[in-house]
Each structure stands twice: as C-alpha cells, then as structure tokens.
Design an enzyme around this catalytic site. Structure first.
Site, PDB file in Angstrom:
ATOM      1  N   LYS A   1      -1.057  23.907 -11.099  1.00 44.82           N
ATOM      2  CA  LYS A   1      -2.187  24.329 -10.260  1.00 44.82           C
ATOM      3  C   LYS A   1      -3.474  23.595 -10.613  1.00 44.82           C
ATOM      4  CE  LYS A   1      -1.077  28.956  -8.738  1.00 44.82           C
ATOM      5  NZ  LYS A   1      -1.772  30.089  -8.148  1.00 44.82           N
TER       6      LYS A   1
ATOM      7  N   LYS B   1       1.408  21.622  -3.390  1.00 45.15           N
ATOM      8  CA  LYS B   1       1.677  23.065  -3.334  1.00 45.15           C
ATOM      9  C   LYS B   1       0.805  23.626  -2.217  1.00 45.15           C
ATOM     10  CE  LYS B   1       2.362  27.191  -6.103  1.00 45.15           C
ATOM     11  NZ  LYS B   1       1.910  28.115  -5.096  1.00 45.15           N
TER      12      LYS B   1
HETATM   13  S1  IVH Z   1       9.439  25.062  -4.180  1.00 46.37           S
HETATM   14  C1  IVH Z   1      12.911  26.942  -6.082  1.00 46.37           C
HETATM   15  N1  IVH Z   1       7.541  23.553  -3.195  1.00 46.37           N
HETATM   16  O1  IVH Z   1       4.730  28.264  -3.899  1.00 46.37           O
HETATM   17  C2  IVH Z   1      11.614  26.368  -5.677  1.00 46.37           C
HETATM   18  N2  IVH Z   1       7.141  25.872  -3.309  1.00 46.37           N
HETATM   19  O2  IVH Z   1       6.389  30.165  -6.185  1.00 46.37           O
HETATM   20  C3  IVH Z   1      10.984  27.174  -4.632  1.00 46.37           C
HETATM   21  N3  IVH Z   1       4.960  26.540  -2.374  1.00 46.37           N
HETATM   22  O3  IVH Z   1       5.419  30.973  -2.473  1.00 46.37           O
HETATM   23  C4  IVH Z   1       9.631  26.790  -4.259  1.00 46.37           C
HETATM   24  N4  IVH Z   1       4.302  24.542  -1.812  1.00 46.37           N
HETATM   25  O4  IVH Z   1       5.929  29.133  -0.804  1.00 46.37           O
HETATM   26  C5  IVH Z   1       7.920  24.801  -3.513  1.00 46.37           C
HETATM   27  N5  IVH Z   1       6.003  22.055  -2.309  1.00 46.37           N
HETATM   28  C6  IVH Z   1       6.365  23.316  -2.626  1.00 46.37           C
HETATM   29  C7  IVH Z   1       5.518  24.423  -2.375  1.00 46.37           C
HETATM   30  C8  IVH Z   1       5.948  25.686  -2.733  1.00 46.37           C
HETATM   31  C9  IVH Z   1       3.992  25.815  -1.821  1.00 46.37           C
HETATM   32  C10 IVH Z   1       4.876  28.006  -2.551  1.00 46.37           C
HETATM   33  C11 IVH Z   1       6.089  28.721  -2.123  1.00 46.37           C
HETATM   34  C12 IVH Z   1       6.128  29.912  -3.029  1.00 46.37           C
HETATM   35  C13 IVH Z   1       5.392  29.445  -4.225  1.00 46.37           C
HETATM   36  C14 IVH Z   1       6.349  29.152  -5.341  1.00 46.37           C
END
Ligand code: IVH
Length: 684
Positions: free
Chosen positions: A327, A122
């Site tokens: 997290k 993440k």
């Molecule tokens: S998937 C439908 N994958 O985390 C799924 N999000 O709330 C959409 N983020 O601000 C998100 N790393 O920018 C996904 N490997 C990852 C991620 C990621 C960071 C952020 C994303 C968003 C929040 C998700």
C-alpha cells in the site's frame, strides 16, 4: 497491560470493528478512514497474539468482513474469493520483505535466480466475480465473506465495459469459448465520472457521493438496477475463479493478456518484474504516477508470475503466500480541528482554514486543511474541536472530507466569518449570490498589496513603465512599499540598492513614476482596483461625476444613476470609499502630485436621467445634434427607433412613422418647448 485490562480492550475493539465492518461492507457508509480501521484491527491482532487465551473463533480477525445483504440472493463461490496480505511499509522494504518470504517458502538460496513477479495496481473499488459460461455472462457476485457473496448480476450488466459475451479469440467461435470462466476484478468509478456525478447531484439538490470507492460499492449494491445504471462504473480484471474447459496460461501475466484478448478490461499499468529490486522500482514509479491516474488506487499488488509456483506456495488461512498488496500511505486520516483561521488571498478572498492536530497523511504531516468558504464550512458542519477525516491526494491542498459528528465534544464551537478583515481590519462583504467573502481593504490590505500594485501600475491604469511582477515582489517583500503612495517616494537611491537593479533601470523607473502623475480621473479611478470597476466603468463614472470628491461622496443611488452602473457596481464603489484608509490613500496619492483635469459634474438627477429618448422630425430652433447633446448632457440616452423601452419621443414637423408608432404605444410625445421646459427642471 494485564490480562483483565486486555480482555476489556479486546471486547471494545471487537465491538468497534464489527460496527465499522457493518458500516463499510453492508451500508457503504464508513465513518472512519481505512487507516483508522487498520489501526484498530492491528491493535486487536497484537493483543490476541499477546494473550492467546482471548482469541475466539468469532473474532473479526478470524474472518473477512462483509455479509450478504438481505436484498440480494446469496451466491456461493465455487472457488473462495480470498483477500491478500498487506504491506504498508513506505518505499522498498515491502517489496523486499515479500520477495524474501517467497524465496524462503520456495527454499531458494542466494545461488538461485531471482523470482519472476507480475506487478499491477491495487484498484480501490469493489471486488466482483464474473461468471461466463460458454462465453456468456451468466452471473456477477460480490465477494461477501469470501465464501458467499451477493448476486449483483443485474447491476453489473449495466457496466458498459463488462462484456456480456466474451470476444471470440483468433477467429474462434463462441462454442470454442471456455465452458466456465470466472473472472475476478474490481468495479470502480473514474474520478472524472465521480466529479461529474457529484456536480449533477449538487445541481439537483441531491445527496453527493463520499468518494469514488464508496460510489462504486454503493452503486453495485443498489437494489434498484436503474440507479446503478445511472452511475458510470468501470471494471478491471485481475484474476480467475472457477475455470473449466480452458487451457489456462502458465503465468499470471499470460492470464491477463488472455482476458484482455477476450475483450475484458485489463489495466495497462502492469509489468513483469524480475526480483525484488524491480518490484520496488514499480512501486516507486506508480507512486509518482498515482496522482495523474484517472482513478484511485491505494497501492500496488505483487504476484508470483508462474502459476505452478503459486500452487506450490499455497495459502495461509485466507491469504495466498504468492501475492501481497503493497500500500501507499493512506490519503485519508483522522484528526481534530484545533481552530479555524481565516486567510486573505491576493484578490481579497477570505478562506477559512482548519488548523489541525498534526497528522501523517498522503506521505506528509498535515497541519492545515482548506475549508474553501463559509458555505463549505456549513455544508460539512465543521466545528472547532471536531474529529474530522482529512484527505491529501497527490500535490493537492489537504481537505476536510467530513466530520465524525458523534465524536463532537460539548465544548465544540461553530464557525462564523469575521466581519472585519483579519489582516487589515477593513469591512468584509459577501455579495448576493456569491459564496466568497471578501476584504474591502483593497490597496490598504497588505494581503492584497502586490496584486493591487501591479494593477495600479498597469498600462491602462497609471501606466508605470518598468514596474513588473518581479520588482513589485521585491518592493513589497523588502518592506519598501506598504501602501500605494510609497511608490512615489522611491528614489533612485532606494531603488538601486535592490538586488538586480541597475542604476539605469532605477532612473528609468523614477522617470516613469514621475510621468504617471499626469493622468486622467478615469485612469486613476480604474487604477484603484475597486472590485467590479473595469476600465470602461471607471471612465463613465469619471465622466458623469466629474471630480474625485464627488465620486467619494456619492451615495449608492447616485452612483447607480451612471449609465451601465448597476446596483452591484454602485455598492462596490460606495463600500470602497466608505473605508477611511482607502480615502486616505487617495489623499496621499494626490499629495504626491498625482493630478488630472477635473471635469464638470454631469447630471445625476432630473427627469431625463436614464431615460431613452427618440428624436424625429424637424424642431423649430434646435438642430438634431444640439437636441441630442442637450439630452445626453441631461443624462438621457438618445436612440434611433421607437420601442416599448422608449420613454419620450421628441417630435418636430414632418415626423413620420416614429411618431405614429409612439402614439400607438402610448409614449409621451414632447415638442421642442416641452423638451426645453423638461430640461430646465433638471437639478444638477
Ligand atoms: S488479487 C488471491 N489484485 O484488494 C488474490 N486484488 O484483499 C486476490 N484488489 O478486495 C486478490 N486490486 O478486490 C488483487 N490487482 C489486484 C487488486 C486486488 C484491488 C482488491 C481486491 C480485494 C483486495 C485484496
């Protein structure tokens, strides 16, 4: 809580959250760490669940934070940009809970095989949607509220890692590229780039960036693309938006592989995991690797790998049921400063340390955070009583990131460095141009004792063979040595009582202590470990001043007369001997039998001190060497060639070009009798 109290609390929370949303999403200037925001958000969610009548459609819990900035054109997302559910449980339970939910939704029983997941990092940056049409980047947009974002194409184009054209796959041409391919991912700033940027900003006297995430978000949302271009950003893809005219792979992992083949950056730290156990392992593995990654992450993300199953699972409100973010404990938290202590390091450096109300951050309870030096305390404006953001990343020492100045109580007290060492009471000094304060106690200061002892015993100092690191530690920690003179009271009996000390080694050490007593003034002076006084300086001071009493009694000006001793070194020697306990240590060491042959004091005043003299021609009575010796004894430096730096030229018969040159430069010319009368006026 009754309904009335709940209503007022809910209103207060909403106002707070709305304000923080604005600070975070629109101004890129958050005031509180994420953990604090999450706490407010969860409290509101809980109250709304308990008192459903208080729930309104405009509650912040009903929408994704963020709104298009006025300066950027709005972009309506063809496919909404969703957020994901977050699990904050420490360790495995987040993975287990997610897997259990997925299995329940898919109506799987224990007899069914484990579900396959794609696990990834993440990233902690800003989500963007990149729209490629026929392989060409045509638009980049932020997430905004999920439905409508901002057009940041110009700024995203400045990110070198983002291809402006997709790479042609397996020899295909651009015409074979998807008609529409929207790639979603995170814009982020690597930590080394962040540090380098801030170093440049400090050097230029400009504002620094708070943390890499804000740096990335703030850069992308700069209205001036030239500013964005100067901030080195990176990108990782993690999903898709609108897609037309492309055979999308069956699995999420397959999608990321395909994106990578298109030349789009995809993070290598990802895995296909079968079942909850494998997810938990991934979570643990990344937790260990986290501190060593070149960029910040705040957790890992698990996604059901099969796209068919993803479709089957669908969404709840704005979150997919097939993905979850797990997290890690927040690396930043809010707490209050209860006091500011000053610690004394092994080299005498004074470090202000904030004593904090205990707070759980980065997986441990933190009660102290370093403030580095007085300059840092001022820069961050930390007062006792302040509410501060503390950060603990990996194994690094917890740090105060910033102060929430609007929460400063009226009773808050500013900090100033003590003028006396909190450990030994010696004077504290800060040298011109240095950020650090130091204790001048030297060997007297117990905080510096170990280091002082090792230096004292060193080969080029008192040369006490057999007194190494481990032994010094044992002696100091065991309370056998409080001050340097204690060294010479150590007998074989005391020593062999120490753990791991054989009789023979004890005898050897006592013998080398004994031997060390016959030394030279230069070595002894060097052994005292006076700041800035290296071996050569110590020798020169000893040679010029001749005796310990003379050195101890010398004024800064007198000391500065010694060749190669500048004002800093002179002041350092002077302050050292101005401390009564340092003088006492010297007396005690002498009383232990440390002795040297005292020389005669060299000249430290008189017309020749510090002058550069050139000899030329033949003098009537003095040989060249005699003249040189006399001049040096009078504190002059004798050199071979005339320059603007030459003070006097002593000329005899048959003086050649040196004399002519000196005359040209207007340098005073002396003959032998002139020299002798000049030398006679010296006072020593
Ligand atoms: S998937 C439908 N994958 O985390 C799924 N999000 O709330 C959409 N983020 O601000 C998100 N790393 O920018 C996904 N490997 C990852 C991620 C990621 C960071 C952020 C994303 C968003 C929040 C998700």
């Amino acid at each position: 809580m009754d309904a009335v109290a709940a209503a007022s609390r809910v209103a207060a929370l909403r106002a707070d959250i709305t304000r923080h949303d604005r600070l975070y999403y629109e101004l890129d200037a958050p005031e509180v760490p994420d953990a604090e925001y999450d706490r407010l958000f969860r409290e509101l969610q809980a109250l709304e669940a308990e008192f459903p009548t208080l729930l309104t459609p405009d509650s912040p819990t009903r929408r994704v934070g963020g709104r298009a900035l006025d300066g950027f054109a709005p972009v309506r997302h063809a496919v909404p940009m969703l957020s994901i559910r977050t699990e904050t449980d420490v360790e495995a339970s987040g993975a287990l809970a997610f897997d259990a939910r997925v299995r329940r939704e898919l109506a799987l029983t224990e007899d069914d095989p484990p579900v396959e997941y794609a696990a990834e990092l993440k990233f902690d940056g800003l989500a963007v949607n990149l729209r490629y049409e026929h392989g060409v980047l045509v638009q980049a947009a932020t997430r905004g509220d999920g439905e409508t974002g901002e057009d940041v194409t110009q700024n995203v184009r400045t990110i070198r890692e983002v291809p402006l054209r997709l790479a042609a796959v397996s020899g295909g041409s651009l015409s074979a590229a998807p008609e529409v391919l929207e790639i979603r991912g995170e814009v982020y700033m690597r930590r080394d780039q962040f540090d380098a940027f801030n170093a440049r900003a400090i050097a230029a006297g400009e504002r620094t960036l708070v943390n890499p995430r804000n740096a990335a978000a703030g850069s992308i949302r700069q209205l001036d693309p030239a500013i964005a271009a100067r901030r080195p950003l990176s990108f990782f893809a993690y999903g898709l938006g609108d897609v037309r005219g492309w055979g999308v792979p069956d699995t999420h992992a397959g999608v990321l592989d395909a994106l990578s083949a298109f030349g789009v950056p995809v993070c290598e730290h990802r895995a296909v995991c079968t079942g909850a156990g494998a997810l938990a392992q991934f979570h643990a593995r990344i937790a260990d690797a986290r501190a060593g990654l070149p960029f910040d992450i705040d957790g890992v993300v698990y996604k059901v790998n099969s796209r068919a199953l993803q479709q089957k699972l669908g969404f709840v409100t704005r979150e997919p049921r097939w993905a979850v973010a797990h997290k890690y404990p927040a690396q930043e938290a809010l707490t209050t400063v209860q006091g500011i202590d000053v610690q004394v390091g092994r080299t005498g450096k004074l470090t202000p340390v904030a004593r904090l109300a205990p707070v759980f951050v980065g997986g441990v309870t933190v009660t102290n955070a370093t403030l580095h030096n007085e300059y840092e305390v001022r820069r961050k404006d930390v007062h006792v009583g302040d509410t501060v953001i503390v950060r603990r990343a990996g194994d690094v020492i917890p740090e105060v990131v910033s102060v929430l100045s609007d929460r400063r109580p009226a009773t808050a007290a500013a900090f100033s460095m003590p003028v006396h060492c909190p450990v030994c009471g010696s004077d504290v000094v800060r040298e011109e141009g240095e950020a650090d304060h130091r204790c001048t106690g030297g060997l007297f200061c117990s905080a510096q004792r170990r280091q002082a002892l090792l230096h004292f015993a060193g080969r080029r100092a008192m040369d006490i063979e057999g007194l190494g690191d481990k032994l010094v530690e044992q002696l100091v920690d065991g309370g056998l040595i409080r001050s340097l003179p204690d060294l010479y009271t150590l007998g074989v009996l005391k020593l062999s009582a120490l753990a791991r000390m054989a009789d023979k080694s004890a005898e050897n050490l006592v013998a080398s202590l004994e031997k060390s007593k016959r030394t030279t003034l230069g070595r002894f002076l060097f052994a005292l470990g006076i700041r800035h006084v290296g071996e050569a300086t110590a020798k020169e001071v000893a040679r010029q001043l001749g005796s310990m009493d003379r050195i101890m009694g010398a004024s800064v000006e007198e000391l500065a007369q010694v060749p190669d001793v500048g004002p800093v070194v002179a002041a350092s020697i002077h302050t050292f001997f101005a401390q009564p306990h340092n003088r006492e240590v010297v007396e005690q060491l002498r009383a232990c039998g440390i002795a040297w042959e005292e020389g005669e004091a060299r000249v430290i005043s008189g017309p020749m001190v510090g002058k550069t003299v050139v000899l030329t021609g033949t003098l009537p009575t003095l040989s060249r060497d005699e003249a040189k010796e006399m001049l040096e004894a009078a504190g002059a430096k004798v050199t071979g060639s005339v320059s603007k730096k030459t003070d006097f030229v002593v000329a005899g018969t048959e003086a050649g070009t040196k004399l002519t040159k000196a005359q040209g430069l207007g340098i005073t010319i002396l003959d032998e009798s002139g020299l002798l009368s000049m030398l006679a006026t010296r006072e020593s």
